[in-house]
Design a protein around this motif. Structure first.
Motif, mmCIF file in Angstrom:
data_model
loop_
_atom_site.group_PDB
_atom_site.id
_atom_site.type_symbol
_atom_site.label_atom_id
_atom_site.label_comp_id
_atom_site.label_asym_id
_atom_site.label_seq_id
_atom_site.Cartn_x
_atom_site.Cartn_y
_atom_site.Cartn_z
ATOM 1 N N THR A 18 0.835 -1.209 0.000
ATOM 2 C CA THR A 18 0.000 0.000 0.000
ATOM 3 C C THR A 18 0.867 1.256 0.000
ATOM 4 N N ILE A 19 2.021 1.183 0.661
ATOM 5 C CA ILE A 19 2.947 2.317 0.657
ATOM 6 C C ILE A 19 3.495 2.538 -0.744
ATOM 7 N N LEU A 20 3.858 1.459 -1.415
ATOM 8 C CA LEU A 20 4.359 1.537 -2.789
ATOM 9 C C LEU A 20 3.354 2.257 -3.679
ATOM 10 N N ARG A 21 2.098 1.831 -3.643
ATOM 11 C CA ARG A 21 1.059 2.464 -4.471
ATOM 12 C C ARG A 21 0.838 3.923 -4.081
ATOM 13 N N ARG A 22 0.850 4.181 -2.785
ATOM 14 C CA ARG A 22 0.617 5.544 -2.308
ATOM 15 C C ARG A 22 1.727 6.488 -2.762
ATOM 16 N N LEU A 23 2.967 6.041 -2.670
ATOM 17 C CA LEU A 23 4.082 6.873 -3.138
ATOM 18 C C LEU A 23 3.989 7.126 -4.634
ATOM 19 N N GLU A 24 3.624 6.099 -5.394
ATOM 20 C CA GLU A 24 3.488 6.260 -6.848
ATOM 21 C C GLU A 24 2.412 7.283 -7.190
ATOM 22 N N GLU A 25 1.333 7.312 -6.411
ATOM 23 C CA GLU A 25 0.236 8.241 -6.667
ATOM 24 C C GLU A 25 0.518 9.656 -6.170
ATOM 25 N N GLU A 26 1.139 9.767 -4.994
ATOM 26 C CA GLU A 26 1.253 11.061 -4.331
ATOM 27 C C GLU A 26 2.598 11.760 -4.491
ATOM 28 N N ARG A 27 3.641 11.022 -4.880
ATOM 29 C CA ARG A 27 4.979 11.607 -4.916
ATOM 30 C C ARG A 27 5.654 11.379 -6.261
ATOM 31 N N PRO A 28 5.377 12.236 -7.253
ATOM 32 C CA PRO A 28 6.006 12.081 -8.564
ATOM 33 C C PRO A 28 7.524 12.302 -8.527
ATOM 34 N N ASP A 29 8.022 12.891 -7.453
ATOM 35 C CA ASP A 29 9.454 13.115 -7.306
ATOM 36 C C ASP A 29 10.193 11.880 -6.793
ATOM 37 N N VAL A 30 9.452 10.802 -6.526
ATOM 38 C CA VAL A 30 10.028 9.582 -5.961
ATOM 39 C C VAL A 30 9.926 8.441 -6.967
ATOM 40 N N GLU A 31 11.047 7.788 -7.206
ATOM 41 C CA GLU A 31 11.058 6.588 -8.034
ATOM 42 C C GLU A 31 10.953 5.384 -7.106
ATOM 43 N N THR A 32 10.012 4.488 -7.398
ATOM 44 C CA THR A 32 9.848 3.285 -6.587
ATOM 45 C C THR A 32 10.249 2.068 -7.408
ATOM 46 N N ILE A 33 10.970 1.160 -6.756
ATOM 47 C CA ILE A 33 11.380 -0.082 -7.398
ATOM 48 C C ILE A 33 11.065 -1.231 -6.440
ATOM 49 N N GLU A 34 10.523 -2.287 -7.002
ATOM 50 C CA GLU A 34 10.185 -3.475 -6.223
ATOM 51 C C GLU A 34 11.124 -4.608 -6.635
ATOM 52 N N TYR A 35 11.833 -5.165 -5.655
ATOM 53 C CA TYR A 35 12.753 -6.268 -5.901
ATOM 54 C C TYR A 35 12.231 -7.535 -5.238
ATOM 55 N N GLY A 36 12.673 -8.684 -5.727
ATOM 56 C CA GLY A 36 12.322 -9.952 -5.105
ATOM 57 C C GLY A 36 12.941 -10.096 -3.737
ATOM 58 N N CYS A 37 14.139 -9.528 -3.551
ATOM 59 C CA CYS A 37 14.825 -9.599 -2.263
ATOM 60 C C CYS A 37 15.815 -8.444 -2.171
#
Length: 87
Positions: A18-37
């Motif tokens: 939920t944090i990942l989605r929220r940052l993607e929606e609310e913070r265009p200045d933040v790049e989010t990356i999801e890793y397996g580990c």
């Protein structure tokens, strides 16, 4: 300058998805990356955490983690030289 927040998919059971989605929606200045580990398996099992610009940020709950992430992002956005006179 874009900031980087890295997530571990194995940590999503703590609510970090939920944090990942929220940052993607609310913070265009933040790049989010999801890793397996992210290689912090002991921490990953115990509590929600992310890496913010390579530094571990952790909290007891996903909501508390979101607040810590925002605080970390805002701290770094402050220019320490802004009040110095230009001579």
């Amino acid at each position: 300058m874009n900031r980087l927040v890295e997530f571990c998919t194995n940590n999503m059971h703590h609510g970090t998805d939920t944090i990942l989605r929220r940052l993607e929606e609310e913070r265009p200045d933040v790049e989010t990356i999801e890793y397996g580990c992210l290689g912090n398996c002991g921490m990953c099992y115990l509590e929600p955490y992310v890496l913010v610009d390579g530094e571990i940020v952790a909290a007891e709950t996903a909501e508390a983690l979101y607040e810590k992430i925002v605080q970390k992002l805002n701290e770094a956005a402050i220019d320490p030289f802004a009040d110095l006179p230009l001579d």
